[in-house]
Design a protein around this motif. Sequence first.
Motif, short mmCIF file in Angstrom:
data_model
loop_
_atom_site.label_atom_id
_atom_site.label_comp_id
_atom_site.label_asym_id
_atom_site.label_seq_id
_atom_site.Cartn_x
_atom_site.Cartn_y
_atom_site.Cartn_z
N ILE A 92 11.71 0.83 -11.43
CA ILE A 92 12.40 -0.41 -11.79
C ILE A 92 11.49 -1.16 -12.75
O ILE A 92 10.35 -1.51 -12.42
CB ILE A 92 12.73 -1.24 -10.53
CG1 ILE A 92 13.62 -0.42 -9.59
CG2 ILE A 92 13.40 -2.55 -10.94
CD1 ILE A 92 13.96 -1.11 -8.28
N GLY A 93 12.00 -1.40 -13.96
CA GLY A 93 11.21 -1.99 -15.03
C GLY A 93 10.93 -3.47 -14.85
O GLY A 93 11.59 -4.18 -14.08
N LYS A 94 9.95 -3.93 -15.59
CA LYS A 94 9.45 -5.31 -15.46
C LYS A 94 10.57 -6.33 -15.64
O LYS A 94 11.50 -6.15 -16.44
CB LYS A 94 8.32 -5.57 -16.44
CG LYS A 94 8.76 -5.60 -17.90
CD LYS A 94 7.58 -5.88 -18.79
CE LYS A 94 8.05 -5.90 -20.24
NZ LYS A 94 6.98 -6.21 -21.17
N ALA A 106 0.82 -1.21 0.00
CA ALA A 106 0.00 0.00 0.00
C ALA A 106 0.86 1.26 0.00
O ALA A 106 0.46 2.29 -0.56
CB ALA A 106 -0.93 0.00 1.21
N LEU A 107 2.04 1.19 0.60
CA LEU A 107 2.92 2.35 0.70
C LEU A 107 3.59 2.70 -0.62
O LEU A 107 3.74 3.88 -0.97
CB LEU A 107 4.00 2.08 1.76
CG LEU A 107 5.04 3.18 1.96
CD1 LEU A 107 4.43 4.34 2.75
CD2 LEU A 107 6.24 2.61 2.70
N LEU A 108 4.02 1.69 -1.36
CA LEU A 108 4.80 1.91 -2.57
C LEU A 108 4.00 2.69 -3.61
O LEU A 108 2.78 2.58 -3.69
CB LEU A 108 5.28 0.58 -3.15
CG LEU A 108 6.22 -0.23 -2.24
CD1 LEU A 108 6.57 -1.56 -2.89
CD2 LEU A 108 7.47 0.56 -1.91
N GLY A 109 4.73 3.45 -4.44
CA GLY A 109 4.10 4.28 -5.45
C GLY A 109 3.44 3.50 -6.57
O GLY A 109 2.55 4.00 -7.25
N GLY A 110 3.87 2.28 -6.80
CA GLY A 110 3.28 1.42 -7.82
C GLY A 110 3.91 0.05 -7.75
O GLY A 110 5.13 -0.08 -7.61
N VAL A 111 3.07 -0.98 -7.85
CA VAL A 111 3.53 -2.36 -7.76
C VAL A 111 2.85 -3.18 -8.85
O VAL A 111 1.63 -3.30 -8.86
CB VAL A 111 3.21 -2.98 -6.38
CG1 VAL A 111 3.66 -4.43 -6.32
CG2 VAL A 111 3.83 -2.17 -5.26
N GLY A 139 7.84 -2.60 -11.70
CA GLY A 139 7.11 -3.23 -12.79
C GLY A 139 6.81 -4.69 -12.51
O GLY A 139 7.29 -5.27 -11.53
N ASP A 140 6.03 -5.29 -13.38
CA ASP A 140 5.65 -6.70 -13.25
C ASP A 140 6.89 -7.58 -13.09
O ASP A 140 7.89 -7.41 -13.81
CB ASP A 140 4.89 -7.18 -14.48
CG ASP A 140 3.53 -6.53 -14.66
OD1 ASP A 140 3.03 -5.91 -13.70
OD2 ASP A 140 2.97 -6.64 -15.77
N HIS A 149 14.55 -2.31 3.22
CA HIS A 149 14.44 -0.98 3.82
C HIS A 149 14.22 0.05 2.72
O HIS A 149 14.83 -0.03 1.65
CB HIS A 149 15.69 -0.60 4.61
CG HIS A 149 15.59 0.76 5.20
ND1 HIS A 149 14.81 1.05 6.30
CD2 HIS A 149 16.12 1.95 4.81
CE1 HIS A 149 14.87 2.34 6.56
NE2 HIS A 149 15.67 2.91 5.68
N CYS A 150 13.35 1.02 2.98
CA CYS A 150 13.20 2.18 2.11
C CYS A 150 12.99 3.41 2.99
O CYS A 150 12.62 3.29 4.16
CB CYS A 150 12.04 2.01 1.13
SG CYS A 150 10.40 1.88 1.88
N ALA A 151 13.24 4.58 2.41
CA ALA A 151 13.10 5.82 3.17
C ALA A 151 11.65 6.29 3.21
O ALA A 151 11.14 6.65 4.28
CB ALA A 151 13.99 6.90 2.57
N TYR A 152 11.00 6.31 2.06
CA TYR A 152 9.63 6.82 1.97
C TYR A 152 8.68 5.81 1.34
O TYR A 152 7.50 5.78 1.66
CB TYR A 152 9.58 8.12 1.15
CG TYR A 152 10.33 9.25 1.82
CD1 TYR A 152 9.71 10.03 2.79
CD2 TYR A 152 11.66 9.54 1.50
CE1 TYR A 152 10.39 11.06 3.42
CE2 TYR A 152 12.34 10.57 2.13
CZ TYR A 152 11.70 11.32 3.08
OH TYR A 152 12.37 12.34 3.70
N GLY A 153 9.14 5.04 0.40
CA GLY A 153 8.32 4.05 -0.29
C GLY A 153 7.45 4.62 -1.38
O GLY A 153 7.36 4.06 -2.46
N LEU A 154 6.84 5.75 -1.14
CA LEU A 154 5.89 6.33 -2.09
C LEU A 154 6.53 6.73 -3.41
O LEU A 154 5.84 6.91 -4.41
CB LEU A 154 5.15 7.51 -1.46
CG LEU A 154 6.01 8.65 -0.89
CD1 LEU A 154 6.22 9.75 -1.89
CD2 LEU A 154 5.32 9.18 0.35
N ASN A 155 7.85 6.84 -3.45
CA ASN A 155 8.56 7.22 -4.68
C ASN A 155 9.05 6.01 -5.47
O ASN A 155 9.74 6.16 -6.47
CB ASN A 155 9.75 8.12 -4.34
CG ASN A 155 9.31 9.45 -3.78
OD1 ASN A 155 8.38 10.06 -4.28
ND2 ASN A 155 9.97 9.89 -2.73
#
Length: 183
Positions: free
Chosen positions: A98-100, A53-58, A79-80, A69-75
């Motif tokens: 990061i591409g598929k 839910a935090l990540l900008g796209g999954v 990719g698949d 570990h990540c700093a913010y996650g939202l950025n």
Amino acid sequence: MAGSERTKMAAGEWYSCLDDELEALRALARDAVFEHNCLPPRQRGNLGTGLKALLGGVGEGVRIEAPFHCAYGLNIVLGDGVFLNAGCTILDTASVRIGKGTLLGPNVQIYCAEHHRQAAGRQAGLEIARPVEIGAHAWIGGSAIILGGVSIGEGAIVGAGAVVTRDVPANETVVGNPARTTG
């Protein structure tokens, strides 16, 4: 430019990381990362629900091994079929895409933040955020370090332990510190 530190960070301008709004966002990320890292693997699956839910796209089939570990996650946009092996760290003060089908080995580190060159600036928490883009079907070897402002092309290979300080063209292989092409 006037504005919040978050706005400055997003615009690629100098900002202070010693900011209440940014600290609150980092606290959310720490909570999601903690959940992901502490859940039993069979309960967590490929990705903890809070981290997803935090990540900008999954994309579909993304797997992040613990610990992560990540700093913010939202950025961070994945990719698949992206796979991050155990121990990966992404300090995503800027966009990290990061591409598929891309694979990151154990302990890969991506650092978007660059600290101020003057001691007084560092003490004031001044940073500038530079994005990282990794194309589809790339392979980043274990313990590689990727610095902000770098693009790694589709199908590229970064050797284990390499320190990537500049762009890597598509389908190239780089190794060493600083990373250089092998051919």
